[in-house]
Enzyme design. Structure first.
Site, PDB file in Angstrom:
ATOM      1  CG  ASN A   1      -1.717   1.243   1.395  1.00 59.51           C
ATOM      2  OD1 ASN A   1      -1.774   2.071   0.488  1.00 59.51           O
ATOM      3  ND2 ASN A   1      -2.362   1.405   2.541  1.00 59.51           N
ATOM      4  CD1 TRP A   2       3.565   0.852  -2.686  1.00 57.30           C
ATOM      5  CD2 TRP A   2       3.732   1.901  -4.663  1.00 57.30           C
ATOM      6  NE1 TRP A   2       4.293   0.050  -3.521  1.00 57.30           N
ATOM      7  CE2 TRP A   2       4.422   0.663  -4.743  1.00 57.30           C
ATOM      8  CE3 TRP A   2       3.701   2.717  -5.787  1.00 57.30           C
ATOM      9  CZ2 TRP A   2       5.075   0.239  -5.905  1.00 57.30           C
ATOM     10  CZ3 TRP A   2       4.348   2.293  -6.945  1.00 57.30           C
ATOM     11  CH2 TRP A   2       5.034   1.074  -7.003  1.00 57.30           C
ATOM     12  CE  LYS A   3      -0.108   3.364   4.725  1.00 56.00           C
ATOM     13  NZ  LYS A   3      -0.115   3.553   6.172  1.00 56.00           N
TER      14      LYS A   3
ATOM     15  CD  GLU B   1      -3.118   5.454   6.667  1.00 57.93           C
ATOM     16  OE1 GLU B   1      -3.074   5.502   5.424  1.00 57.93           O
ATOM     17  OE2 GLU B   1      -2.172   5.021   7.358  1.00 57.93           O
TER      18      GLU B   1
ATOM     19  N   GLY C   1       2.237   2.022  10.909  1.00 60.01           N
ATOM     20  CA  GLY C   1       3.178   3.129  10.805  1.00 60.01           C
ATOM     21  C   GLY C   1       3.824   3.517  12.124  1.00 60.01           C
TER      22      GLY C   1
ATOM     23  N   GLY D   1       2.790  -1.256   4.377  1.00 64.95           N
ATOM     24  CA  GLY D   1       2.785   0.182   4.112  1.00 64.95           C
ATOM     25  C   GLY D   1       4.203   0.690   3.879  1.00 64.95           C
ATOM     26  N   GLY D   2       4.810   1.243   4.926  1.00 69.72           N
ATOM     27  CA  GLY D   2       6.116   1.889   4.806  1.00 69.72           C
ATOM     28  C   GLY D   2       7.166   1.046   4.094  1.00 69.72           C
TER      29      GLY D   2
ATOM     30  CB  SER E   1       5.010  -1.918  12.127  1.00 69.73           C
ATOM     31  OG  SER E   1       4.567  -0.583  12.315  1.00 69.73           O
TER      32      SER E   1
ATOM     33  CD  GLU F   1      -3.577  -2.794   7.236  1.00 71.95           C
ATOM     34  OE1 GLU F   1      -2.457  -3.031   6.788  1.00 71.95           O
ATOM     35  OE2 GLU F   1      -4.180  -1.738   7.029  1.00 71.95           O
TER      36      GLU F   1
ATOM     37  CG  HIS G   1      -5.850   1.633   5.108  1.00 68.95           C
ATOM     38  ND1 HIS G   1      -5.471   2.623   5.980  1.00 68.95           N
ATOM     39  CD2 HIS G   1      -4.791   0.802   4.985  1.00 68.95           C
ATOM     40  CE1 HIS G   1      -4.215   2.395   6.373  1.00 68.95           C
ATOM     41  NE2 HIS G   1      -3.782   1.294   5.776  1.00 68.95           N
TER      42      HIS G   1
END
Ligand code: PEP
Length: 250
Positions: free
Chosen positions: A10-12, A98, A174, A234-235, A213, A168, A96
Site C-alpha cells: 500500500n503505497w499510500k 486511514e 506506521g 505500508g512503509g 509495521s 490491521e 483501510h
C-alpha cells in the site's frame, strides 16, 4: 487447504510519476522468483504509469480505494471500480483505517464499497482492526466482529468467497509496533471463525493478511503462523529491497 500467500504494498499518498515507475520496475524484475503473489497499490493518479512498468511481470496492480457508486456520473473527485478495471487493476483496498478515521468511512460505506468492487470484478482487500483505546477497553473482538459483519451481511456466499481480509490493528500501522505472531494468529483465527459461521469451505480458502509495521526482520515469524496468509505492507513497500525481502519470507 494451502492458500497462496499475498504480499500487497500500500503505497499510500507517496512518490512521483518517475519514482513510482522506478519502484514498480525494480519489483517487477524480481517478482518471478517469489512463491507469493505480489501486488502493488499506487496512488490512483499513477496506476497507469505503474501498470506500464509492471507489464509482462507477475506483479498484480491494485487501487487504494474506490467510489461506492457503481455507475459513472456526476461524482466529482471519485473513481469507480469499472475505471480501475479499465486501467488494469485486479484488487482494491477497502476500509483501510486511514479511510475510516481520516475520511469518515463508516461500516455502511465500507460495505457499499466492497459491493461496488465486487460488482466491477475487483477483489476487495477488506481491512479491519481495532484502535489502541478499543483494545485497552477489551473491545477488540467486538470491533472486529462489527466491521466484518457489516460486510458479510451484505454478501452472498459467492461474494464472500471473493474477499481477501487484512487484519490491521490501528496501533501497529506506521508506528513500528507490530502485533506478536501469536496475537496475529489468535485474531486471524477469530476472523476465519467468523467466516466459518457463514461457510466453512470459504473460511478455509480465504486469505487473511496481517498489516501493521511488517518489516523484513519480523515478516517470517508472522507469516509462519497457520492463519496468516501474507501481509499488507505500508512503509516497507516503498523500498523495493524491503518489499522483496518481505515477499521472500512468505
Ligand atoms: C498500512 O497502512 O496498511 C500499513 C500496514 O502500514 P505500515 O506497514 O507502514 O504499518
Amino acid at each position: 487447504m494451502k492458500r497462496r500467500p499475498l504480499i500487497a504494498g500500500n503505497w499510500k499518498m507517496n512518490g512521483s510519476q518517475a519514482a513510482n515507475a522506478a519502484l514498480a520496475s525494480e519489483i517487477a524484475v524480481a517478482a518471478g522468483t517469489h512463491a507469493a503473489e505480489l501486488l502493488v497499490c499506487p496512488p490512483a493518479v499513477y496506476i497507469g504509469t505503474v501498470g506500464a512498468a509492471l507489464a509482462g511481470s507477475a506483479v498484480q496492480l491494485g487501487a487504494q480505494s474506490l467510489a461506492e457508486q457503481t455507475q459513472p456520473g456526476a461524482f466529482t473527485g471519485e473513481v469507480c471500480g469499472a475505471m480501475l478495471v479499465d486501467v488494469g487493476c485486479r484488487y482494491v483496498i477497502v476500509g483501510h483505517s486511514e479511510r475510516r478515521i481520516l475520511f469518515g468511512e463508516n461500516d455502511a460505506i465500507v460495505a457499499k464499497k466492497v459491493a461496488a468492487a465486487l460488482a466491477a470484478g475487483l477483489t476487495p482487500i477488506l481491512c479491519v482492526g481495532e484502535t489502541l483505546v478499543e483494545r485497552d477497553n477489551g473491545l477488540e473482538g467486538a470491533v472486529l466482529r462489527r466491521q466484518l459483519h457489516a460486510v458479510f451481511d451484505a454478501c452472498s456466499p459467492a461474494q464472500l468467497a471473493e474477499l481477501v481480509i487484512a487484519y490491521e490493528p490501528v496501533w501497529a500501522i506506521g508506528t513500528g509496533r507490530t502485533a506478536s505472531p501469536a496475537h496475529a494468529q489468535a485474531v486471524h483465527a477469530l476472523i476465519r471463525g467468523e467466516i466459518a459461521v457463514r461457510d466453512a469451505k470459504i473460511a478455509d480458502s480465504t486469505r487473511i493478511l496481517y498489516g501493521g509495521s511488517v518489516k523484513p526482520d519480523n515478516a517470517a515469524a508472522l507469516f509462519s503462523e497457520p492463519d496468516v496468509d501474507g501481509g499488507l505492507i505500508g512503509g516497507a513497500s516503498l523500498k523495493s529491497a524491503e518489499f522483496l525481502a518481505i515477499a521472500a519470507a512468505a
